[in-house]
Motif scaffolding. Structure first.
Motif, PDB file in Angstrom:
ATOM      1  N   TRP A  65       8.478   9.895  -1.046  1.00 22.42           N
ATOM      2  CA  TRP A  65       9.099  10.079  -2.360  1.00 22.42           C
ATOM      3  C   TRP A  65      10.468   9.410  -2.434  1.00 22.42           C
ATOM      4  O   TRP A  65      10.897   8.950  -3.489  1.00 22.42           O
ATOM      5  CB  TRP A  65       9.240  11.563  -2.676  1.00 22.42           C
ATOM      6  CG  TRP A  65       7.990  12.147  -3.222  1.00 22.42           C
ATOM      7  CD1 TRP A  65       7.142  12.971  -2.571  1.00 22.42           C
ATOM      8  CD2 TRP A  65       7.430  11.934  -4.515  1.00 22.42           C
ATOM      9  NE1 TRP A  65       6.083  13.292  -3.388  1.00 22.42           N
ATOM     10  CE2 TRP A  65       6.239  12.671  -4.586  1.00 22.42           C
ATOM     11  CE3 TRP A  65       7.817  11.191  -5.628  1.00 22.42           C
ATOM     12  CZ2 TRP A  65       5.433  12.699  -5.702  1.00 22.42           C
ATOM     13  CZ3 TRP A  65       7.013  11.209  -6.751  1.00 22.42           C
ATOM     14  CH2 TRP A  65       5.843  11.960  -6.784  1.00 22.42           C
ATOM     15  N   ALA A  66      11.171   9.350  -1.306  1.00 29.11           N
ATOM     16  CA  ALA A  66      12.507   8.771  -1.292  1.00 29.11           C
ATOM     17  C   ALA A  66      12.482   7.247  -1.173  1.00 29.11           C
ATOM     18  O   ALA A  66      13.514   6.608  -1.317  1.00 29.11           O
ATOM     19  CB  ALA A  66      13.313   9.360  -0.139  1.00 29.11           C
ATOM     20  N   ALA A  67      11.316   6.675  -0.927  1.00 26.42           N
ATOM     21  CA  ALA A  67      11.222   5.233  -0.708  1.00 26.42           C
ATOM     22  C   ALA A  67      11.482   4.466  -2.002  1.00 26.42           C
ATOM     23  O   ALA A  67      11.181   4.936  -3.103  1.00 26.42           O
ATOM     24  CB  ALA A  67       9.844   4.878  -0.165  1.00 26.42           C
ATOM     25  N   ASP A  68      12.008   3.266  -1.844  1.00 24.29           N
ATOM     26  CA  ASP A  68      12.224   2.384  -2.990  1.00 24.29           C
ATOM     27  C   ASP A  68      11.001   1.521  -3.274  1.00 24.29           C
ATOM     28  O   ASP A  68      10.967   0.795  -4.257  1.00 24.29           O
ATOM     29  CB  ASP A  68      13.426   1.467  -2.738  1.00 24.29           C
ATOM     30  CG  ASP A  68      14.727   2.254  -2.808  1.00 24.29           C
ATOM     31  OD1 ASP A  68      14.732   3.298  -3.474  1.00 24.29           O
ATOM     32  OD2 ASP A  68      15.707   1.817  -2.196  1.00 24.29           O
ATOM     33  N   ASN A  69      10.016   1.588  -2.416  1.00 24.57           N
ATOM     34  CA  ASN A  69       8.818   0.762  -2.525  1.00 24.57           C
ATOM     35  C   ASN A  69       7.968   1.264  -3.701  1.00 24.57           C
ATOM     36  O   ASN A  69       7.543   2.420  -3.729  1.00 24.57           O
ATOM     37  CB  ASN A  69       8.031   0.827  -1.216  1.00 24.57           C
ATOM     38  CG  ASN A  69       6.950  -0.200  -1.154  1.00 24.57           C
ATOM     39  OD1 ASN A  69       6.620  -0.839  -2.140  1.00 24.57           O
ATOM     40  ND2 ASN A  69       6.390  -0.357   0.030  1.00 24.57           N
ATOM     41  N   GLU A  70       7.691   0.410  -4.658  1.00 22.95           N
ATOM     42  CA  GLU A  70       6.929   0.815  -5.851  1.00 22.95           C
ATOM     43  C   GLU A  70       5.490   1.185  -5.527  1.00 22.95           C
ATOM     44  O   GLU A  70       4.902   2.056  -6.163  1.00 22.95           O
ATOM     45  CB  GLU A  70       6.943  -0.304  -6.891  1.00 22.95           C
ATOM     46  CG  GLU A  70       8.262  -0.417  -7.623  1.00 22.95           C
ATOM     47  CD  GLU A  70       8.566   0.827  -8.441  1.00 22.95           C
ATOM     48  OE1 GLU A  70       7.644   1.401  -9.049  1.00 22.95           O
ATOM     49  OE2 GLU A  70       9.736   1.241  -8.455  1.00 22.95           O
ATOM     50  N   ILE A  71       4.894   0.551  -4.530  1.00 24.94           N
ATOM     51  CA  ILE A  71       3.502   0.850  -4.169  1.00 24.94           C
ATOM     52  C   ILE A  71       3.393   2.289  -3.675  1.00 24.94           C
ATOM     53  O   ILE A  71       2.475   3.026  -4.042  1.00 24.94           O
ATOM     54  CB  ILE A  71       2.993  -0.142  -3.109  1.00 24.94           C
ATOM     55  CG1 ILE A  71       2.974  -1.549  -3.702  1.00 24.94           C
ATOM     56  CG2 ILE A  71       1.631   0.257  -2.589  1.00 24.94           C
ATOM     57  CD1 ILE A  71       2.682  -2.631  -2.696  1.00 24.94           C
ATOM     58  N   VAL A  72       4.347   2.692  -2.837  1.00 28.15           N
ATOM     59  CA  VAL A  72       4.339   4.063  -2.317  1.00 28.15           C
ATOM     60  C   VAL A  72       4.544   5.063  -3.453  1.00 28.15           C
ATOM     61  O   VAL A  72       3.874   6.100  -3.522  1.00 28.15           O
ATOM     62  CB  VAL A  72       5.428   4.225  -1.237  1.00 28.15           C
ATOM     63  CG1 VAL A  72       5.529   5.674  -0.782  1.00 28.15           C
ATOM     64  CG2 VAL A  72       5.141   3.323  -0.057  1.00 28.15           C
ATOM     65  N   LEU A  73       5.446   4.762  -4.360  1.00 28.99           N
ATOM     66  CA  LEU A  73       5.703   5.663  -5.472  1.00 28.99           C
ATOM     67  C   LEU A  73       4.492   5.796  -6.391  1.00 28.99           C
ATOM     68  O   LEU A  73       4.159   6.893  -6.847  1.00 28.99           O
ATOM     69  CB  LEU A  73       6.918   5.184  -6.269  1.00 28.99           C
ATOM     70  CG  LEU A  73       8.257   5.286  -5.537  1.00 28.99           C
ATOM     71  CD1 LEU A  73       9.357   4.664  -6.376  1.00 28.99           C
ATOM     72  CD2 LEU A  73       8.571   6.718  -5.212  1.00 28.99           C
ATOM     73  N   GLU A  74       3.810   4.696  -6.661  1.00 28.67           N
ATOM     74  CA  GLU A  74       2.607   4.751  -7.511  1.00 28.67           C
ATOM     75  C   GLU A  74       1.500   5.553  -6.839  1.00 28.67           C
ATOM     76  O   GLU A  74       0.794   6.323  -7.484  1.00 28.67           O
ATOM     77  CB  GLU A  74       2.123   3.339  -7.833  1.00 28.67           C
ATOM     78  CG  GLU A  74       2.927   2.666  -8.912  1.00 28.67           C
ATOM     79  CD  GLU A  74       2.878   3.423 -10.230  1.00 28.67           C
ATOM     80  OE1 GLU A  74       1.790   3.907 -10.614  1.00 28.67           O
ATOM     81  OE2 GLU A  74       3.929   3.557 -10.863  1.00 28.67           O
ATOM     82  N   ALA A  75       1.341   5.370  -5.537  1.00 29.63           N
ATOM     83  CA  ALA A  75       0.309   6.123  -4.814  1.00 29.63           C
ATOM     84  C   ALA A  75       0.608   7.621  -4.851  1.00 29.63           C
ATOM     85  O   ALA A  75      -0.296   8.444  -4.978  1.00 29.63           O
ATOM     86  CB  ALA A  75       0.214   5.632  -3.379  1.00 29.63           C
TER      87      ALA A  75
END
Length: 80
Positions: free
Chosen positions: A29-39
């Motif tokens: 949740w804290a990541a800036d990576n958009e792929i991780v946030l979308e998942a």
């Protein structure tokens, strides 16, 4: 002393597993990576089926642990 060493190793493994189960989703949740946030946002909500699946999983794990304990105790008693 061997008993304390085994107990400490098991307790440490459980603690590490619990910490990883809490920190890995928080890091996602804290990541800036958009792929991780979308998942993470698109994670399906299972409702009541999730509770049933969790209980089923716990029962299966309990059966496996009990059978392994029975096997190891049986081997230990045969050696005497």
């Amino acid at each position: 002393m061997s008993f304390l060493t085994r107990w400490w190793a098991r307790a440490t493994a459980v603690l590490i597993g619990m910490v990883a189960a809490v920190l890995v989703p928080a890091a996602a949740w804290a990541a800036d990576n958009e792929i991780v946030l979308e998942a993470a946002r698109r994670r399906p909500r299972m409702g009541g089926f999730g509770l049933f699946a969790g209980l089923c999983c716990l029962i299966v794990v309990a059966i496996i642990v009990i059978s392994l304990l029975a096997l190891t105790r049986g081997r230990r008693n045969k050696g005497r």
